[in-house]
Structure formats: structure tokens, C-alpha cells
Scaffold this active site. Structure first.
Site, PDB file in Angstrom:
ATOM      1  N   ASP A   1       0.863  -1.184   0.000  1.00  0.00           N
ATOM      2  CA  ASP A   1       0.000   0.000   0.000  1.00  0.00           C
ATOM      3  C   ASP A   1       0.901   1.237   0.000  1.00  0.00           C
ATOM      4  O   ASP A   1       1.505   1.558   1.033  1.00  0.00           O
ATOM      5  CB  ASP A   1      -0.893   0.031   1.243  1.00  0.00           C
TER       6      ASP A   1
ATOM      7  N   LYS B   1      -7.021   3.733  -2.890  1.00  0.00           N
ATOM      8  CA  LYS B   1      -7.341   3.648  -1.462  1.00  0.00           C
ATOM      9  C   LYS B   1      -7.522   5.053  -0.913  1.00  0.00           C
ATOM     10  O   LYS B   1      -6.772   5.966  -1.246  1.00  0.00           O
ATOM     11  CB  LYS B   1      -6.210   2.913  -0.743  1.00  0.00           C
TER      12      LYS B   1
ATOM     13  N   LYS C   1     -10.295   0.476  -2.113  1.00  0.00           N
ATOM     14  CA  LYS C   1     -10.151   0.154  -0.687  1.00  0.00           C
ATOM     15  C   LYS C   1     -10.554   1.363   0.141  1.00  0.00           C
ATOM     16  O   LYS C   1     -10.045   2.468  -0.064  1.00  0.00           O
ATOM     17  CB  LYS C   1      -8.718  -0.254  -0.363  1.00  0.00           C
TER      18      LYS C   1
END
Length: 264
Positions: free
Chosen positions: A105, A169, A198
Site C-alpha cells: 500500500d 485507497k 479500498k
């Protein structure tokens, strides 16, 4: 899960567990804290634990010690501000993969995005994506949506997809804001179906989680796994663990903007 879940779909508690990336990112966590948490979470069979880069070897070992658990180890790159150099992000990604991480991430360079340096932002993302994809792992790009205007969020989606990212995200959980329904809706609309979304930050109860799923979210970043799974079991037993329509329950009980001190 990789496909959008339709409204009206009945879910199991394991379906919820399969959406969860549990965050173990607070700076004060000790190695003992991380190990104990990973063992517990792997026992609950969630999708992944997202740990600090230095904790990857420990987390991999701890998760592997839970027999039969599918729980993976994810880590963060350029966290939490995204302002480390591309070379540093690439080195961090390579080390994380060597240590056993199976998802990355990364935080995009927020200031460069706001400053209009779009080519630089895309190249930065693409460099980490290349490293991740060479190793066969997923790369998620964190926007920090609370700091961005709507057009900047759209641009971040375009740049992330052009750079080959697997996910976009919402948040790190460390900037005073978290996932909102309007943000995840925008992100889902701006990206093609091949890029997943996400939601992280503020997902602390099952109603919020289900509302995010209704908007097309396929991964949840949270540190409230125990509460979510407990509520999911209760709802599953009552036959009410069901994805709502996307328009339902826009005023969520957890609030649109979590406090600065309340990460994930």
C-alpha cells in the site's frame, strides 16, 4: 473478493473477513504487540494484516504459525506522507517483498499531486507498481482524500490507473480524515472495473462496512476487526447481513470524518 457485490446479496461472516486489511501501523506498537495481534487476526482468517515495513518478517512468521490460516501480510510504502523519493519507495518495496510481504500500500506524493506535477506522480506510482508486479503482488495507491479537492481525487484515480495500480485507497488514517461514501463512490466511478477500491479510516461498524461495499468497495482498511466480525456474526445469525442499496444510510453512525487521533 475482487468483484463488486450487488445490493441485496446475503453475506457470511467469512465474506466480511475476506474484505479486511487489519491495520497495525501505530508507531507505539511493540514487537510483542504486533506478534500477538497477528496470531489473533490470523486465527480469525481475515484477508491480511497491514504492518509497518520493519514488522514484515515478524508478521510473516507469526501468521505462518497459525495452522491453516489464509491471512496474508501487507505493508505500507512511503507512509504516511508519500514524500520519500521514488528511489526510496522502490527500495522499501523491494525490501518488503524480500521479507515476505504479499501486498503493498503506497502513498502517492500528495504535494506533487496538488501542485499539478502529474507526470511525476504517475512515474512515482509506476515505479512501485513495476516492482510489485514483477513479484506477482498487488499494489494499492493511497490518496489521502481528506487533503484533496474533487478534481484532484479524479486526477489521482486517472494517474493510478495509468500507472498500473491494482487498487485505489482513500486514506492512511493519519491525516485527520477517513473514508466517506462520496469519496469511494467517486473513486469507483472514475476507475475502470479492473481497478479495485479500498476504504480505510473510519470503518468501525458493520453498517459502515456494508454501505462501503454497496458503493463498490472490495477491501476495508480497519483496526476494528473484532467489532466488525462480532457484529457480522450477529447479523448473519439473524439473516440481516445483507448489502444495502447504494443510496441507503448515507448518515453513517461512525461519522464521515474520524478524529485526528483515531486512526483507522
Amino acid at each position: 473478493m475482487t468483484d463488486r457485490i450487488s445490493a441485496g446479496t446475503s453475506l457470511s461472516t467469512q465474506d466480511i473477513a475476506d474484505l479486511i486489511d487489519h491495520a497495525l501501523l501505530k508507531p507505539e506498537l511493540t514487537p510483542q504487540d504486533v506478534r500477538a495481534s497477528v496470531v489473533d487476526l490470523a486465527g480469525q482468517r481475515i484477508w491480511s494484516v497491514c504492518v509497518r515495513p520493519a514488522d514484515v518478517p515478524l508478521a510473516v512468521e507469526a501468521a505462518a504459525g497459525v495452522e491453516g490460516s489464509p491471512t496474508r501480510v501487507c505493508t505500507v510504502i512511503g507512509f504516511p506522507h508519500g514524500t520519500t523519493s521514488t528511489a526510496a519507495k522502490v527500495a522499501e518495496a523491494r525490501q518488503a517483498l524480500a521479507d515476505g510481504a504479499t501486498e503493498l500500500d503506497m502513498v502517492l506524493h500528495i504535494g506533487a499531486l496538488i501542485g499539478g506535477l502529474h507526470e511525476q506522480v504517475q512515474d512515482d506510482i509506476a515505479a512501485v507498481v513495476e516492482v510489485g508486479h514483477e513479484a506477482g503482488v498487488l499494489v494499492k495507491v493511497i490518496f489521502e482524500t481528506v487533503l484533496l479537492e474533487e478534481e484532484q481525487k479524479k486526477q489521482a484515480c486517472r494517474l493510478s490507473e495509468a500507472a498500473g495500480a491494482d487498487f485505489v485507497k482513500t486514506s492512511t488514517g493519519f491525516a485527520g480524515g477517513g473514508a466517506t461514501l462520496s469519496d469511494v463512490r467517486l473513486m469507483r466511478e472514475q476507475c475502470s472495473p479492473g481497478v479495485q477500491v479500498k476504504a480505510s479510516g473510519g470503518v468501525r461498524d458493520i453498517d459502515t462496512a456494508l454501505a462501503m461495499v454497496a458503493e463498490g468497495v472490495t477491501r476495508l482498511g480497519t483496526s476494528s476487526t473484532e467489532a466488525l466480525l462480532h457484529e457480522a456474526r450477529v447479523r448473519e445469525a439473524g439473516g440481516t447481513l445483507v448489502v444495502p442499496s447504494p443510496e441507503a444510510d448515507l448518515d453513517l453512525p461512525s461519522g464521515a470524518r474520524p478524529p485526528v487521533s483515531d486512526t483507522y
